[in-house]
Design a protein around this motif. Structure first.
Motif, PDB file in Angstrom:
ATOM      1  N   SER A   1      -7.921   3.051 -11.291  1.00 35.83           N
ATOM      2  CA  SER A   1      -7.183   2.925 -12.540  1.00 35.83           C
ATOM      3  C   SER A   1      -8.126   2.904 -13.732  1.00 35.83           C
TER       4      SER A   1
ATOM      5  N   VAL B   1      -7.706   0.037  -6.149  1.00 36.29           N
ATOM      6  CA  VAL B   1      -6.663   0.375  -7.121  1.00 36.29           C
ATOM      7  C   VAL B   1      -7.196   0.165  -8.533  1.00 36.29           C
TER       8      VAL B   1
ATOM      9  N   ASN C   1      -0.312  -1.229 -12.719  1.00 40.00           N
ATOM     10  CA  ASN C   1      -1.578  -0.643 -13.150  1.00 40.00           C
ATOM     11  C   ASN C   1      -1.423   0.383 -14.268  1.00 40.00           C
TER      12      ASN C   1
ATOM     13  N   TYR D   1      -2.774   5.630  -5.784  1.00 41.59           N
ATOM     14  CA  TYR D   1      -3.011   4.232  -5.409  1.00 41.59           C
ATOM     15  C   TYR D   1      -2.482   3.886  -4.020  1.00 41.59           C
TER      16      TYR D   1
END
Length: 206
Positions: A168, A164, A189, A156
């Protein structure tokens, strides 16, 4: 034990500095394994040892019943690319990984770049991309191989929140098919991911 990676008395030194100090643990591969901790905690070194990128100074790594250990992919914190286009870099990775060329690679590459909404990067020179763009392409270069085991070092980093979230969500979608080991300095995340979390501090497991 099946479906595990076991580390026994793992130590690692670099330039006479102790990076990892007698780490022993057994990790289930049925969940995503996340290694967290501050900068300098030894996260990347531990990941590289598990990924067989570097050899520990002392200790051993055992892979249980995990098969196809050569079918792995590693996304480095600072990715390096050939001085070619993004598409050519991805094609080169596929050829090296599979040992052959097929015309199907072109449509595979186009499809995955479209999935991440970055077809615009296809004909750009990979080494001249921004840091964030390089991180995205590094991740794609790994997952396009469909590896058995995926190692991600700070996936990330340098990404805006849109990407991101995209990465994820993608990690979550493939986690039931691929053994994933990931280093991150932040727990952000991770709430929606089924994780084993390893916290590190100064070369030790907390």
């Amino acid at each position: 034990m099946p479906n595990t990676i076991s580390l026994k008395n793992i130590s690692f030194k670099s330039n006479n500095k102790i990076i990892l100090n007698k780490i022993s643990l057994t990790i289930s591969t049925n969940k995503i394994t996340v290694i967290t901790g501050h900068n300098g905690a030894g996260k990347t070194s531990l990941l590289k040892i598990m990924g067989n990128i570097i050899v520990p100074t002392h200790g051993s790594v055992t892979y249980g019943d995990i098969t196809d250990l050569n079918k792995t992919a590693f996304s480095f914190q600072e990715p390096v690319f050939l001085n070619r286009t993004v598409a050519s870099n991805l094609e080169h990775a596929l050829i090296c990984y599979n040992g052959y060329y097929t015309q199907k690679y072109k449509s595979l590459i186009q499809g995955i770049l479209s999935e991440f909404n970055i077809m615009r990067l296809s004909n750009m020179i990979a080494s001249k991309l921004s840091t964030g763009e390089k991180k995205i392409i590094s991740y794609i270069r790994c997952i396009i191989l469909n590896p058995k085991i995926l190692f991600l070092d700070e996936p990330y980093a340098h990404l805006d929140q849109k990407y991101v979230d995209l990465i994820s969500n993608h990690i979550k979608s493939i986690s039931d098919k691929i053994n994933i080991f990931m280093v991150t300095h932040s727990n952000n995340n991770l709430d929606d991911l089924p994780c084993n979390i390893i916290k590190m501090q100064q070369g030790n497991i907390e």
